[in-house]
Scaffold this motif. Structure first.
Motif, PDB file in Angstrom:
ATOM      1  N   ARG A 200      43.214  29.978  18.284  1.00 32.96           N
ATOM      2  CA  ARG A 200      42.124  30.040  17.149  1.00 32.96           C
ATOM      3  C   ARG A 200      42.500  29.877  15.677  1.00 32.96           C
ATOM      4  NH1 ARG A 200      40.252  33.390  21.365  1.00 32.96           N
ATOM      5  NH2 ARG A 200      41.559  34.945  20.884  1.00 32.96           N
ATOM      6  N   ALA A 201      43.611  30.475  15.411  1.00 30.66           N
ATOM      7  CA  ALA A 201      44.201  30.363  14.003  1.00 30.66           C
ATOM      8  C   ALA A 201      44.497  28.960  13.502  1.00 30.66           C
ATOM      9  CB  ALA A 201      45.348  30.992  13.796  1.00 30.66           C
ATOM     10  N   VAL A 202      44.987  28.020  14.679  1.00 27.77           N
ATOM     11  CA  VAL A 202      45.100  26.697  14.201  1.00 27.77           C
ATOM     12  C   VAL A 202      44.123  25.783  14.086  1.00 27.77           C
ATOM     13  CG1 VAL A 202      46.039  24.474  15.195  1.00 27.77           C
ATOM     14  CG2 VAL A 202      47.309  26.433  15.416  1.00 27.77           C
ATOM     15  N   ARG A 203      42.839  26.052  15.093  1.00 29.29           N
ATOM     16  CA  ARG A 203      41.601  25.544  14.894  1.00 29.29           C
ATOM     17  C   ARG A 203      40.937  25.893  13.463  1.00 29.29           C
ATOM     18  NH1 ARG A 203      39.120  25.668  20.987  1.00 29.29           N
ATOM     19  NH2 ARG A 203      40.680  24.096  21.935  1.00 29.29           N
TER      20      ARG A 203
ATOM     21  N   HIS B  48      40.596  22.298   6.687  1.00 25.01           N
ATOM     22  CA  HIS B  48      41.003  21.017   5.992  1.00 25.01           C
ATOM     23  C   HIS B  48      40.569  19.663   6.837  1.00 25.01           C
ATOM     24  CE1 HIS B  48      44.085  24.228   4.926  1.00 25.01           C
ATOM     25  NE2 HIS B  48      44.170  23.409   3.940  1.00 25.01           N
ATOM     26  N   PRO B  49      39.359  19.486   6.636  1.00 30.73           N
ATOM     27  CA  PRO B  49      38.845  18.501   7.801  1.00 30.73           C
ATOM     28  C   PRO B  49      39.341  16.996   7.669  1.00 30.73           C
ATOM     29  CG  PRO B  49      37.252  19.080   5.811  1.00 30.73           C
ATOM     30  CD  PRO B  49      38.381  20.069   6.061  1.00 30.73           C
ATOM     31  N   GLN B  50      40.086  16.846   6.516  1.00 32.93           N
ATOM     32  CA  GLN B  50      40.813  15.596   6.166  1.00 32.93           C
ATOM     33  C   GLN B  50      42.225  15.612   6.969  1.00 32.93           C
ATOM     34  OE1 GLN B  50      41.226  18.165   4.393  1.00 32.93           O
ATOM     35  NE2 GLN B  50      43.152  18.203   3.652  1.00 32.93           N
ATOM     36  N   VAL B  51      42.488  16.662   7.653  1.00 36.55           N
ATOM     37  CA  VAL B  51      43.693  16.485   8.498  1.00 36.55           C
ATOM     38  C   VAL B  51      43.354  16.163   9.790  1.00 36.55           C
ATOM     39  CG1 VAL B  51      45.744  17.988   9.334  1.00 36.55           C
ATOM     40  CG2 VAL B  51      44.906  18.133   6.942  1.00 36.55           C
ATOM     41  N   ASP B  52      44.193  15.169  10.361  1.00 41.78           N
ATOM     42  CA  ASP B  52      44.011  14.853  11.806  1.00 41.78           C
ATOM     43  C   ASP B  52      44.927  15.459  12.655  1.00 41.78           C
ATOM     44  OD1 ASP B  52      43.813  13.544  14.373  1.00 41.78           O
ATOM     45  OD2 ASP B  52      44.145  11.406  13.668  1.00 41.78           O
ATOM     46  N   PRO B  53      44.471  16.317  13.744  1.00 42.08           N
ATOM     47  CA  PRO B  53      45.226  17.241  14.465  1.00 42.08           C
ATOM     48  C   PRO B  53      46.322  16.376  15.137  1.00 42.08           C
ATOM     49  CG  PRO B  53      43.157  17.989  14.745  1.00 42.08           C
ATOM     50  CD  PRO B  53      43.239  16.685  13.833  1.00 42.08           C
ATOM     51  N   ALA B  54      46.138  14.938  15.574  1.00 39.85           N
ATOM     52  CA  ALA B  54      47.087  14.070  15.869  1.00 39.85           C
ATOM     53  C   ALA B  54      48.279  13.853  15.318  1.00 39.85           C
ATOM     54  CB  ALA B  54      46.341  13.159  16.427  1.00 39.85           C
ATOM     55  N   ASP B  55      47.993  14.097  13.887  1.00 35.89           N
ATOM     56  CA  ASP B  55      49.183  13.913  12.944  1.00 35.89           C
ATOM     57  C   ASP B  55      50.254  15.106  12.796  1.00 35.89           C
ATOM     58  OD1 ASP B  55      48.614  11.109  12.944  1.00 35.89           O
ATOM     59  OD2 ASP B  55      47.337  11.695  10.948  1.00 35.89           O
ATOM     60  N   CYS B  56      49.837  16.218  13.223  1.00 27.03           N
ATOM     61  CA  CYS B  56      50.235  17.476  13.016  1.00 27.03           C
ATOM     62  C   CYS B  56      51.397  17.938  13.826  1.00 27.03           C
ATOM     63  CB  CYS B  56      49.226  18.591  12.806  1.00 27.03           C
ATOM     64  SG  CYS B  56      48.012  18.391  11.570  1.00 27.03           S
ATOM     65  N   TYR B  57      52.079  18.722  13.676  1.00 26.57           N
ATOM     66  CA  TYR B  57      53.285  19.366  14.259  1.00 26.57           C
ATOM     67  C   TYR B  57      53.289  20.604  14.409  1.00 26.57           C
ATOM     68  CZ  TYR B  57      56.100  14.832  13.552  1.00 26.57           C
ATOM     69  OH  TYR B  57      56.634  13.569  13.678  1.00 26.57           O
ATOM     70  N   GLY B  58      54.000  21.193  15.643  1.00 25.19           N
ATOM     71  CA  GLY B  58      53.804  22.416  16.181  1.00 25.19           C
ATOM     72  C   GLY B  58      55.456  22.895  16.884  1.00 25.19           C
ATOM     73  N   TYR B  59      55.930  23.896  16.222  1.00 24.38           N
ATOM     74  CA  TYR B  59      57.155  24.225  16.763  1.00 24.38           C
ATOM     75  C   TYR B  59      57.102  25.718  17.513  1.00 24.38           C
ATOM     76  CZ  TYR B  59      59.011  20.672  13.908  1.00 24.38           C
ATOM     77  OH  TYR B  59      59.425  19.439  13.160  1.00 24.38           O
TER      78      TYR B  59
ATOM     79  N   LEU C 226      50.727  24.869  20.636  1.00 21.58           N
ATOM     80  CA  LEU C 226      51.505  23.595  20.601  1.00 21.58           C
ATOM     81  C   LEU C 226      50.408  22.476  21.161  1.00 21.58           C
ATOM     82  CD1 LEU C 226      54.883  24.702  21.870  1.00 21.58           C
ATOM     83  CD2 LEU C 226      54.230  24.214  19.729  1.00 21.58           C
ATOM     84  N   THR C 227      49.556  22.864  21.988  1.00 22.12           N
ATOM     85  CA  THR C 227      48.694  21.896  22.947  1.00 22.12           C
ATOM     86  C   THR C 227      47.376  21.523  21.559  1.00 22.12           C
ATOM     87  OG1 THR C 227      47.214  23.769  23.810  1.00 22.12           O
ATOM     88  CG2 THR C 227      49.080  22.906  24.983  1.00 22.12           C
ATOM     89  N   GLU C 228      47.560  22.131  20.442  1.00 19.16           N
ATOM     90  CA  GLU C 228      46.187  21.612  19.754  1.00 19.16           C
ATOM     91  C   GLU C 228      46.856  20.839  18.493  1.00 19.16           C
ATOM     92  OE1 GLU C 228      43.166  22.722  19.080  1.00 19.16           O
ATOM     93  OE2 GLU C 228      43.391  23.563  21.143  1.00 19.16           O
ATOM     94  N   VAL C 229      48.107  20.184  18.588  1.00 14.33           N
ATOM     95  CA  VAL C 229      48.696  19.236  17.722  1.00 14.33           C
ATOM     96  C   VAL C 229      49.287  18.201  18.532  1.00 14.33           C
ATOM     97  CG1 VAL C 229      49.492  21.061  16.021  1.00 14.33           C
ATOM     98  CG2 VAL C 229      51.057  20.405  17.686  1.00 14.33           C
TER      99      VAL C 229
END
Length: 251
Positions: A165-168, A174-185, A195-198
């Protein structure tokens, strides 16, 4: 103001730092403030939480049990102790997981915004966030009344689905950010919702967990100190990416 094009989400405990911050800080605070009595209180809470885990108590419930030990403590005293804890512990070699710390540094160098997402609380998380230059902190928030912790929480512990929920929520902000471009550790099953949101998840230490995350890179436990490159999924080899990745120049 230029908005970020990429967000990088990182768990704290045993992902970015090589300890369980809630217990490490608990020992530091109670032992320092109350001496042997505080040490016994900390040990008692550890035993209680171990018994809950053995009984299958949900992690979110155990997290609430932990925060009840802070009831009656003054928020500012705890925050000051958190700053002192960080100053002392961060001087120790091995406080940071070297490869992840390096990765987040490289992310920041190319303009990415780092977000710490943790079930720990501000007294512990914020000194780390300042040190690494994190842009956002999402963590569990203890309830405070008249400057004193009540032992209850504001909202839910930031564990499991709460991390999703926090990631979403940040993606909505930040609607200009594409989740597919983002990273998670992350290192734990409770990090999977995050992790499954990025598009670029990196699992630290647990290879079997990495196998459960589509497209995940795996950072082997034996590589933590060495800063070896992450691997793509279950197979070894340095990843081919166009953004910061563990051990890669643009990670």
């Amino acid at each position: 103001m230029v908005q970020p094009d990429r967000l990088v989400f990182s768990d704290l405990d045993e992902t970015l730092i090589d300890c369980k911050s809630l217990f490490d800080f608990l020992d530091f605070y109670l032992g320092g403030r109350y001496g042997p009595q505080g040490v016994r209180r900390a040990a008692g809470l550890r035993a209680e939480l171990a018994a809950q885990a053995a009984a299958g108590t949900p992690r979110e419930q155990a997290n609430r049990t932990y925060y009840r030990v802070w009831a009656g403590e003054r928020e500012e005293a705890v925050r000051a102790a958190g700053r002192e804890w960080f100053a002392r512990r961060s001087r120790d070699g091995g406080f940071y997981v070297a490869a992840v710390h390096e990765a987040l540094t490289r992310h920041r160098a190319v303009g990415d915004r780092v977000v710490l997402v943790s079930g720990s609380f501000p007294a512990v998380v914020e000194p780390v966030a300042r040190d690494i230059g994190a842009a956002h902190v999402v963590c569990t928030r203890p309830e405070v009344r008249r400057g004193v912790f009540t032992g209850e929480l504001v909202g839910e512990p930031v564990i499991g689905e709460e991390k999703r929920r926090a990631v979403r929520a940040l993606f909505r902000d930040h609607p200009q950010v594409d989740p597919a471009d983002c990273y998670g550790y992350g290192d734990h099953v409770s990090d999977l919702p995050m992790l499954t949101e990025v598009g670029h998840p990196v699992v630290v230490g647990d290879r079997q967990l990495a196998d459960r995350v589509p497209g995940a890179r795996w950072l082997p436990a034996g590589a933590l100190a060495a800063g070896a490159p992450a691997t793509d999924g279950p197979s070894a080899g340095a990843p081919s990416v166009d953004a910061p990745a563990v051990g890669v120049a643009v990670r």
